[in-house]
Design a protein around this motif. Structure first.
Motif, mmCIF file in Angstrom:
data_model
loop_
_atom_site.group_PDB
_atom_site.id
_atom_site.type_symbol
_atom_site.label_atom_id
_atom_site.label_comp_id
_atom_site.label_asym_id
_atom_site.label_seq_id
_atom_site.Cartn_x
_atom_site.Cartn_y
_atom_site.Cartn_z
ATOM 1 N N LEU A 18 -11.774 -4.533 -0.063
ATOM 2 C CA LEU A 18 -10.618 -4.888 0.769
ATOM 3 C C LEU A 18 -9.552 -3.795 0.719
ATOM 4 O O LEU A 18 -8.875 -3.523 1.713
ATOM 5 N N PHE A 19 -9.408 -3.143 -0.444
ATOM 6 C CA PHE A 19 -8.423 -2.053 -0.558
ATOM 7 C C PHE A 19 -8.768 -0.915 0.399
ATOM 8 O O PHE A 19 -7.892 -0.332 1.030
ATOM 9 N N LEU A 22 -7.627 -1.920 3.723
ATOM 10 C CA LEU A 22 -6.174 -1.819 3.850
ATOM 11 C C LEU A 22 -5.764 -0.372 4.117
ATOM 12 O O LEU A 22 -4.882 -0.102 4.928
ATOM 13 N N LEU A 23 -6.408 0.563 3.416
ATOM 14 C CA LEU A 23 -6.069 1.975 3.602
ATOM 15 C C LEU A 23 -6.493 2.450 4.998
ATOM 16 O O LEU A 23 -5.797 3.240 5.635
ATOM 17 N N GLY A 26 -3.980 0.979 7.210
ATOM 18 C CA GLY A 26 -2.718 1.618 6.828
ATOM 19 C C GLY A 26 -2.571 2.969 7.503
ATOM 20 O O GLY A 26 -1.512 3.308 8.038
ATOM 21 N N GLY A 27 -3.654 3.741 7.518
ATOM 22 C CA GLY A 27 -3.645 5.045 8.172
ATOM 23 C C GLY A 27 -3.317 4.901 9.654
ATOM 24 O O GLY A 27 -2.514 5.662 10.209
ATOM 25 N N ILE A 30 0.309 4.273 10.251
ATOM 26 C CA ILE A 30 1.104 5.498 10.162
ATOM 27 C C ILE A 30 1.048 6.256 11.490
ATOM 28 O O ILE A 30 2.071 6.711 12.009
ATOM 29 N N SER A 33 3.296 4.539 13.862
ATOM 30 C CA SER A 33 4.733 4.770 13.609
ATOM 31 C C SER A 33 5.167 6.134 14.131
ATOM 32 O O SER A 33 6.223 6.256 14.752
ATOM 33 N N VAL A 34 4.366 7.151 13.849
ATOM 34 C CA VAL A 34 4.750 8.506 14.240
ATOM 35 C C VAL A 34 4.771 8.634 15.772
ATOM 36 O O VAL A 34 5.737 9.139 16.356
ATOM 37 N N LEU A 185 -4.369 -11.087 7.527
ATOM 38 C CA LEU A 185 -3.285 -10.253 7.005
ATOM 39 C C LEU A 185 -3.013 -9.064 7.935
ATOM 40 O O LEU A 185 -1.863 -8.726 8.221
ATOM 41 N N PHE A 189 0.466 -8.019 10.814
ATOM 42 C CA PHE A 189 1.227 -6.803 11.107
ATOM 43 C C PHE A 189 0.970 -6.273 12.521
ATOM 44 O O PHE A 189 1.875 -5.746 13.164
ATOM 45 N N LEU A 193 3.941 -5.506 15.702
ATOM 46 C CA LEU A 193 4.026 -4.099 16.091
ATOM 47 C C LEU A 193 3.680 -3.884 17.564
ATOM 48 O O LEU A 193 4.287 -3.075 18.246
#
Lengths: 198, 97
Positions: A18-19, A22-23, A26-27, A30, A33-34, A185, A189, A193
């Protein structure tokens, strides 16, 4: 027959997986966002075209499905196999409902010629291309996770039906639940967004 | 031979999950309402803070972190901190170009 079992290790393995998920997302957050920072006006206007109603409905559908899969573990722990399978069935139906909504949502965009690589979208400018590129990729990758989660839950449900997974040995049910909650989860998010922050 | 580790499990009552669901739906609707009325720059912060609160509930209750071996919650915190650090550093870079 004595078989060795280590539930803690099994669950640890699931969490480590799961981590990585998430990464991965997560990438993508990012990148979002940019690009949003560099194209604020295009992102603002494009986000207005998404349906907040369908987005909210899908959020609530996923939240309920997360609740039912969590409750199915309690059901199996208290040896209520029938209720457990019923709750898992409800989870699968809700997951399918999410995908059906997604199908109609994407279908509406496609009819307006909004999809990655579309010439109509290209005419609207760089910011719109980026917004919809990320929108289709991130919600598409999320939908792919929904499909994987549904198959995972279905396989576990069959095992429970055949008593291969029972109230003494249910770490696989917990792991499928963990995966489903992760999908929820990520949506928690994705929803603000793309649909809410305009 | 029975291993004690595999037997030790916390059973969460159904109503706990239903309470959490009610809170999560309420937070979702709050988030939708808040972002529909324009709060300017605060909108993004409000939506993300609410998403953060919702995630905490999902992680702690639905994903059983509150009742599991503490190792799991520590590892999750570690990954969240890592993500936060990467996001902060990337944005610092872009905001100061």
């Amino acid at each position: 027959m004595v078989t060795h079992r280590d539930d803690l290790a099994s669950k640890t393995g699931m969490w480590l997986f799961l981590f990585t998920e998430l990464l991965l997302f997560g990438g993508l957050f990012i990148v979002y966002s940019v690009y949003r920072y560099r194209n604020p006006i295009a992102f603002h206007q494009a986000a207005h075209e998404l349906s907040v109603v369908i987005g909210t409905a899908n959020t609530i559908i996923l939240l309920i499905s997360s609740t039912t899969i969590a409750m199915s573990i309690t059901a199996l722990q208290t040896k209520n196999k029938k209720l457990c399978l019923l709750l898992m069935g409800v989870t699968i139906l809700l997951g399918l409902a999410f995908l059906v909504n997604k199908y109609f949502e994407w279908g509406a965009h496609f009819r307006e010629h909004i999809y990655p690589g579309s010439s109509v979208l290209a005419l609207r400018g760089h910011g719109d291309v980026l917004f919809y590129g990320l929108y289709f990729f991130m919600t598409g990758l999320h939908a792919l996770h929904i499909i994987v989660g549904l198959v995972f839950i279905l396989v576990i449900a069959v095992s429970i039906f055949k008593d291969r997974i029972n109230s003494e040995n249910y770490v696989l049910l917990e792991n499928s639940g963990l995966y489903w909650h992760l999908v929820d989860l990520i949506w928690i998010f994705l929803f603000p967004l793309f649909y809410l922050i305009t | 031979m029975k291993t004690d580790e595999n037997e030790k499990h916390h059973i969460i009552p159904y109503r706990t999950f239903l309470y959490v669901l009610a809170i999560l739906i309420l937070l979702t609707l709050t988030s939708v309402t808040l972002t529909q009325i324009s709060l300017g720059a605060f909108t993004v912060a409000a939506a993300l803070i609410i998403a953060g609160i919702k995630s905490t509930f999902v992680l702690a209750i639905f994903m059983h972190l509150k009742f599991e071996n503490k190792m799991f919650s520590r590892a999750v915190c570690g990954v969240i901190l890592l993500l936060a650090a990467v996001i902060t550093i990337t944005l610092l870079d872009y905001l100061n170009r």
